[in-house]
Design a protein around this motif. Structure first.
Motif, PDB file in Angstrom:
ATOM      1  N   GLN A  74       0.826  -1.203   0.000  1.00 29.56           N
ATOM      2  CA  GLN A  74       0.000   0.000   0.000  1.00 29.56           C
ATOM      3  C   GLN A  74       0.863   1.257   0.000  1.00 29.56           C
ATOM      4  O   GLN A  74       1.361   1.667   1.042  1.00 29.56           O
ATOM      5  CB  GLN A  74      -0.925   0.021   1.215  1.00 29.56           C
ATOM      6  N   GLY A  81      -3.575   0.284  -4.240  1.00 29.79           N
ATOM      7  CA  GLY A  81      -2.584  -0.622  -3.687  1.00 29.79           C
ATOM      8  C   GLY A  81      -2.200  -1.662  -4.727  1.00 29.79           C
ATOM      9  O   GLY A  81      -2.733  -1.679  -5.833  1.00 29.79           O
ATOM     10  N   SER A  98      -8.378  -0.835  -3.218  1.00 28.59           N
ATOM     11  CA  SER A  98      -7.998  -0.998  -1.812  1.00 28.59           C
ATOM     12  C   SER A  98      -7.596  -2.449  -1.604  1.00 28.59           C
ATOM     13  O   SER A  98      -8.091  -3.347  -2.296  1.00 28.59           O
ATOM     14  CB  SER A  98      -9.130  -0.594  -0.868  1.00 28.59           C
ATOM     15  N   LEU A  99      -6.703  -2.675  -0.670  1.00 27.68           N
ATOM     16  CA  LEU A  99      -6.212  -4.035  -0.434  1.00 27.68           C
ATOM     17  C   LEU A  99      -7.352  -4.909   0.077  1.00 27.68           C
ATOM     18  O   LEU A  99      -8.112  -4.490   0.952  1.00 27.68           O
ATOM     19  CB  LEU A  99      -5.064  -4.021   0.574  1.00 27.68           C
ATOM     20  N   ARG A 106       0.691  -7.242   4.859  1.00 25.77           N
ATOM     21  CA  ARG A 106       0.435  -5.889   4.367  1.00 25.77           C
ATOM     22  C   ARG A 106       1.669  -5.038   4.671  1.00 25.77           C
ATOM     23  O   ARG A 106       2.140  -4.996   5.806  1.00 25.77           O
ATOM     24  CB  ARG A 106      -0.767  -5.274   5.066  1.00 25.77           C
ATOM     25  N   ALA A 108       2.917  -1.100   4.132  1.00 26.84           N
ATOM     26  CA  ALA A 108       2.467   0.240   3.761  1.00 26.84           C
ATOM     27  C   ALA A 108       3.572   1.251   4.002  1.00 26.84           C
ATOM     28  O   ALA A 108       4.317   1.161   4.984  1.00 26.84           O
ATOM     29  CB  ALA A 108       1.225   0.621   4.567  1.00 26.84           C
TER      30      ALA A 108
END
Length: 195
Positions: A74, A81, A98-99, A106, A108
């Motif tokens: 992200q 993303g 969006s994820l 994840r 980011a």
């Protein structure tokens, strides 16, 4: 024979304090990209991933059991993303608005930080401890991915420019120039915010 996974280097507080924060892209870039469809991104992402894998054919095999997991990436300064599925025989990288829920990993952070992790211009440990990078989920898988990328010596600009075949040197200059312009815009934004 595969090299063993390296354990992360522990940074002292002073090391993190000396590292400048990763610049973020100007907000107008995210606002401009927000209404655009993601479909046009899919082909360039697939081609770039294919080029990296062609130049580093065993990169995802080094992930062992983690190669069958999906990694959510992200960029915090972009309105979309990426989902990386590093399956050694059929890797994929797709853009998503969006994820999806339920991803085991994840990662980011600002786009330039994520790119810097790949090309080695930023230290992953320093980004993590300075909180420029947020990792959620299977940290062992993240370390395996980082080690695989480091060991392969991925040069994102050169590997992607290889798509241009005999025009690769021109492609490398073009992509490198675009990345420098992004960094310049991000640094200018940082200076404006500091005023």
């Amino acid at each position: 024979m595969d090299a063993p996974f390296r354990s992360p280097r522990v940074l002292q507080g002073a090391d993190c304090a000396r590292m400048p924060p990763v610049p973020t892209l100007p907000r107008w870039i995210a606002r401009t990209l927000q209404p655009l469809p993601l479909a046009p991104l899919q082909l360039p992402l697939a081609l770039a991933l294919r080029s990296v894998v062609a130049r580093h054919p065993y990169i995802f095999e080094r992930l062992d059991v983690h190669a069958y997991k999906r990694f959510g990436l992200q960029p915090t300064d972009l309105p979309f993303g990426l989902v990386l599925a590093p399956h050694p025989k059929m890797p994929s990288l797709i853009a998503v608005r969006s994820l999806p829920a339920g991803l085991p990993i994840r990662i980011a952070g600002p786009l330039l930080g994520l790119i810097g992790l790949i090309d080695g211009s930023y230290d992953g440990d320093a980004l993590f401890f300075s909180r420029d990078l947020v990792v959620e989920g299977d940290v062992e898988a993240v370390l395996a991915l980082r080690n695989a990328i480091d060991d392969a010596g991925v040069d994102l600009v050169a590997d992607t420019a290889a798509l241009f075949g005999p025009l690769a040197p021109s492609g490398e200059r073009l992509l490198g120039g675009a990345l420098l312009q992004l960094k310049g815009a991000a640094l200018a934004t940082k200076r404006e915010e500091a005023r």
